[in-house]
Enzyme design. Sequence first.
Site, PDB file in Angstrom:
ATOM      1  CE  LYS A 179     128.145 119.264  84.494  1.00 50.22           C
ATOM      2  NZ  LYS A 179     127.939 118.009  85.245  1.00 50.22           N
ATOM      3  CB  SER A 194     130.564 115.641  84.053  1.00 51.49           C
ATOM      4  OG  SER A 194     129.316 115.837  84.735  1.00 51.49           O
ATOM      5  CB  SER A 234     129.083 114.922  87.825  1.00 54.77           C
ATOM      6  OG  SER A 234     129.352 113.908  86.890  1.00 54.77           O
TER       7      SER A 234
END
Length: 484
Positions: A83, A160, A184
Site C-alpha cells: 500500500k 482504504s 481498511s
Amino acid sequence: MTWTVDEQLALSATDAVAAIQSGRLKATDYVATLLARAAALGTLNALTVIDLDGALAAGRRIDALPASARAQLPLAGLPIVVKDNINTAGLQTSAGTPALEGFVPGTNARSVQRLIDAGAIILGKANMHELAFGITSTNLATHARPVRNPYDPTLIPGGSSGGTAVAIAARIAPAGLGTDTGGSTRIPAALTGTAGFRPSVGNGGAERRYNDPDAVVPISHTRDTVGPMARTVADIALLDGVITGEGALPTVALNGLRIGLPAPLWEGLAQQVEDVARAALKRLEAAGVVLVPVAMSELNDLNGMVGGPIAIHEARDDVNAWLVANQAPVQTVSELAARIASPDVRAIYDAVIAGSLDAHYEAALNHWRPLLQAYIAATFADERLDALLFPTTRLTAVPMDEINGSSTVSIDGAPPIDTMEAFLRNTDPASTSGIPGLSLPAGMSAHGLPVGLELDGPLGSDRRLLAIGVAFEQLLGTLPPPVL
C-alpha cells in the site's frame, strides 16, 4: 515444467513459493507474468507505481541462488504489492495525495523489510483512498485515480486499502500489505472476494503485533496497523508468520468451536448480504460449530464514543511527526491538506486542523475505550467464545461517485446514510478496541458480488484466529475470480 499464464495466475502465495523453492517455477517468469497482468489491467487503477526493473532484478537474484538457499527462504520469489502509505526504500510512498507524489523514503517499514528478507519481491505500490481517510478508494488525485472493483468496474472496491485488494482479486499479485485504522484491510477484502487481516494492537507496546514506527503515513497511533491481505487465509497466515517470526498455526477443529453472533452487527443488513451470511452459518453449524447469540446491546454506543475523537485528534500530531521524521517534501499538516484532491478527505482534514473533536479526545481514549475493551473481553470470557462472527460489511459494493469521491448509500431502499458510516459499522469495534479481526469470503450475492464474513478474536489470539479462519475457509471455499 512449463507453466501457462492461467496456471501462474491461479497460484496462491503458498503454492507459488513452493513452486519457486523447488525450482519448478522461475521467479523471473512468474514476476514477468504478473507485471504483464498489471499492465493489461491498468484501467483498474490498482497500482500507483510499478517497479518493472526492480522486480525483475529481484527475481533474477532469487533464481540465481543455490537450490538449498532458495528452499530456506519462506517467501522465495513471492511477488507482493505494498500500500502506498507504507514506507518502501527506493519506491514512492505518496499515501495517494498530491503533496507527497514522487516522495521516496530512505528505508523500508519493518514489516516490508521482513517480507523482503524472506524472499518477497515488491511489484509496486498499491493505490488507496487518499491519505487512508475513507472506505471507497475513490481517489481523485491525478497520480492515483479511483480504484475500480474487478467484479464490476463501476463499483467501489472498498478502502482504504482498495488497491491492494484489487491487485490480489484481479490476479495481479497473490498477496500484499494494506493498513487498517477502522476497517481498511477488511472492508476491501469483503467487497473483492479476498481475505484481509487486522492484527492485534491493544494499547500499543508489547500488545502491538506489528511494529512499524514512523514508517506508515498515519491517521492514529492508537488505531493504525499494517495488515496482510491475500486470496486465502492460509496465505495471510504465511505472511503474518514471517512478519512476527511465529511458526505453524495451532490445530483447530470446527466441531465444538464456540462462535458468538453479536446481535447489533447482524441488524440492518442488505438482504443479499444476510442471505449469503445465513447460508454460511448453516454450513458451519452442520460442521459442528456452536453458534452462540450474544446481545452486546451496548457495543455500538460504546464504540461511537471512541473512534472519531481519537482518529480526528491524533491525525494532526501523528501526520506532522511522520512528515518531519521522514523529511517529506511538505513538513506540516496544513501544507499537506492544502493540496488534498478528494473532497471527502479535504472535509475530514478541515476538522483535523480545526481540532473539532479535541474536547472529546481524553474521555474517548482514557474512559470510553477502556470500557469498550472490558465489555468485549467480558463477552469472550463470560460466553466462553473462541471468536465473534458477523458480516464484514452491511452491503455489497456500491456504485462509485467519481465527482465527490464519496456519497451516501441506501440499504434496500431505506433512507440514505453516509457511505463511510454504513461500511465501517461492523469493522470499527475491533479497530477501536485493538483486537484482531479477519475478513474472509462467505460467498457470492444473487447479483454476483462478493460477501465477506468477519471473525474477531480476543486480544493476542491472532494465530488461533487465523487457524479458525483457515478451518472456515476449507469449509466455505474461495470465490470464483472476476471475469476480466
